[in-house]
Enzyme design. Sequence first.
Site, PDB file in Angstrom:
ATOM      1  N   ASP A 100      79.657  91.855  28.143  1.00  0.00           N
ATOM      2  CA  ASP A 100      79.090  90.631  27.558  1.00  0.00           C
ATOM      3  C   ASP A 100      80.062  89.884  26.634  1.00  0.00           C
ATOM      4  O   ASP A 100      79.860  88.706  26.360  1.00  0.00           O
ATOM      5  CB  ASP A 100      77.812  90.966  26.762  1.00  0.00           C
ATOM      6  CG  ASP A 100      76.755  91.654  27.614  1.00  0.00           C
ATOM      7  OD1 ASP A 100      76.807  91.511  28.851  1.00  0.00           O
ATOM      8  OD2 ASP A 100      75.883  92.340  27.050  1.00  0.00           O
TER       9      ASP A 100
ATOM     10  N   HIS B 178      73.133  89.524  28.763  1.00  0.00           N
ATOM     11  CA  HIS B 178      72.106  89.767  27.745  1.00  0.00           C
ATOM     12  C   HIS B 178      71.774  88.455  27.033  1.00  0.00           C
ATOM     13  O   HIS B 178      71.367  87.512  27.695  1.00  0.00           O
ATOM     14  CB  HIS B 178      72.583  90.869  26.796  1.00  0.00           C
ATOM     15  CG  HIS B 178      71.474  91.516  26.027  1.00  0.00           C
ATOM     16  ND1 HIS B 178      70.248  91.787  26.579  1.00  0.00           N
ATOM     17  CD2 HIS B 178      71.404  91.922  24.738  1.00  0.00           C
ATOM     18  CE1 HIS B 178      69.472  92.331  25.659  1.00  0.00           C
ATOM     19  NE2 HIS B 178      70.150  92.419  24.533  1.00  0.00           N
TER      20      HIS B 178
ATOM     21  N   ARG C 259      68.058  78.990  47.145  1.00  0.00           N
ATOM     22  CA  ARG C 259      68.226  80.434  47.313  1.00  0.00           C
ATOM     23  C   ARG C 259      68.777  81.035  46.023  1.00  0.00           C
ATOM     24  O   ARG C 259      69.420  80.352  45.243  1.00  0.00           O
ATOM     25  CB  ARG C 259      69.202  80.735  48.461  1.00  0.00           C
ATOM     26  CG  ARG C 259      68.688  80.307  49.826  1.00  0.00           C
ATOM     27  CD  ARG C 259      67.570  81.228  50.308  1.00  0.00           C
ATOM     28  NE  ARG C 259      67.199  80.943  51.677  1.00  0.00           N
ATOM     29  CZ  ARG C 259      66.264  80.086  52.060  1.00  0.00           C
ATOM     30  NH1 ARG C 259      65.599  79.374  51.140  1.00  0.00           N
ATOM     31  NH2 ARG C 259      65.984  79.903  53.338  1.00  0.00           N
TER      32      ARG C 259
ATOM     33  N   ARG D 138      79.081  95.402  36.560  1.00  0.00           N
ATOM     34  CA  ARG D 138      79.581  96.450  35.659  1.00  0.00           C
ATOM     35  C   ARG D 138      80.251  97.589  36.414  1.00  0.00           C
ATOM     36  O   ARG D 138      80.718  98.548  35.795  1.00  0.00           O
ATOM     37  CB  ARG D 138      78.400  97.034  34.869  1.00  0.00           C
ATOM     38  CG  ARG D 138      78.116  96.256  33.653  1.00  0.00           C
ATOM     39  CD  ARG D 138      77.013  96.756  32.784  1.00  0.00           C
ATOM     40  NE  ARG D 138      76.463  98.058  32.962  1.00  0.00           N
ATOM     41  CZ  ARG D 138      75.233  98.402  32.568  1.00  0.00           C
ATOM     42  NH1 ARG D 138      74.449  97.488  32.004  1.00  0.00           N
ATOM     43  NH2 ARG D 138      74.782  99.603  32.714  1.00  0.00           N
TER      44      ARG D 138
HETATM   45  O1  F6P Z   1      75.177  94.839  27.836  1.00  0.00           O
HETATM   46  C1  F6P Z   1      75.592  94.933  29.145  1.00  0.00           C
HETATM   47  C2  F6P Z   1      74.475  94.567  30.098  1.00  0.00           C
HETATM   48  O2  F6P Z   1      74.967  94.690  31.410  1.00  0.00           O
HETATM   49  C3  F6P Z   1      73.859  93.196  29.866  1.00  0.00           C
HETATM   50  O3  F6P Z   1      74.654  92.167  30.383  1.00  0.00           O
HETATM   51  C4  F6P Z   1      72.534  93.365  30.543  1.00  0.00           C
HETATM   52  O4  F6P Z   1      71.584  92.493  29.991  1.00  0.00           O
HETATM   53  C5  F6P Z   1      72.186  94.796  30.241  1.00  0.00           C
HETATM   54  O5  F6P Z   1      73.399  95.456  29.952  1.00  0.00           O
HETATM   55  C6  F6P Z   1      71.489  95.514  31.346  1.00  0.00           C
HETATM   56  O6  F6P Z   1      71.109  96.755  30.862  1.00  0.00           O
HETATM   57  P1  F6P Z   1      70.684  98.019  31.734  1.00  0.00           P
HETATM   58  O7  F6P Z   1      71.913  98.587  32.341  1.00  0.00           O
HETATM   59  O8  F6P Z   1      70.058  98.929  30.751  1.00  0.00           O
HETATM   60  O9  F6P Z   1      69.738  97.512  32.782  1.00  0.00           O
END
Ligand code: F6P
Length: 358
Positions: A136, A180, A275, A284
């Site tokens: 983030d 987030h 869409r 990630r």
């Molecule tokens: O903080 C990293 C993040 O990937 C955010 O961008 C996202 O809102 C959140 O974590 C998602 O969390 P989780 O992996 O708990 O679903």
Amino acid sequence: MLRIGMLTSGGDCQALNAAMRGVVKGVCTKRSDVEIYGFEDGYKGLIYGNFRMLTAKDFSGILTRGGTILGTSRQPFKQMRIPDKDGLDKVAAMKHTYHKLSLDCLVILGGNGTHKTANLLREEGLNVVTLPKTIDNDLWGTDMTFGFQSAVDIATDTIDRIHTTATSHSRVFIIEVMGHKVGHVTLHAGIAGGADVILLPEIPYDINVITDVIQKRAVEGKPFTIIAVAEGAISKEDAKLKKKAYKEKLAKRKYPSIAYELAEQIRKKTEKEVRITVPGHTQRGGSPCAYDRVIATRVGAAAAELILNQEYGYMIGLKNDQTMKIPLQEVAGKLKMVDPEAGIIKEARMIGISFGDK
Ligand code: F6P
């Protein structure tokens, strides 16, 4: 003997392993009398005393590996002072583990929530050094967090792929990007992917402005539109609500996320085919990009220097391309948002990108 405890906490991201490798290589290059205690699944490992003894060898060959070799979990800061289901005082338990193992320090890799707990442990008298991890890029005190650029690359790749199919089919496409409560990933991936509209939590949108962009593009002979929306984007109307009222509204929202709500509104107002693509946790996952490998290695090495000098209570951040030690109390509890007046926003507006606000 130098005894180092290490843990990764919160959502994972790319280059966690690269950063730990940087710390361990940095310390072990200078000293041979080092013991490394790797706590499993974040603060949980420290609370319940679950750890593995690791050697420098365990950190070899992990520069390019995604995820975290230690495992991670979310342990909300708000619940740290609340006993667990068996009545265990979590903070006391973490201190107990630390002292029982005679640790010299803890190296903690994490984002916002993690830093609040790291600062609490510092206040409780433990020696702590932290590293800024999160896709983030919303950590106060550092220009950059590792994980961010890798996530931007993945989100950009998604937008690139969507671009070709959106063009073929003359469709409106909404790509929902993680982040987030902040819009850094969306902003960067949106610009890099040539999005026509970028919607960020920091710049509340008006749905009519978005549909005007879509109609105007159609008139100009561009029947497709790419919208990059941050998962935390908010309408002008909702931005006026009190935090609690907005939370309640979100809880009742009939859509899985913002992209779906926008899609329905756009469909109704424009009768265009819309869409949605949500790359989600792919942002990630996988190997860190080269940039993240470099900064993770740098902050890891700088943390090693602090440990060797017995300087504790800091996060290693990056400012103007230099590693810096930032006091944990300055980092904890503060969010780094996108500045709506920043140069990057002005320049994006200059080339006609709409932020849905005017
Ligand atoms: O903080 C990293 C993040 O990937 C955010 O961008 C996202 O809102 C959140 O974590 C998602 O969390 P989780 O992996 O708990 O679903």
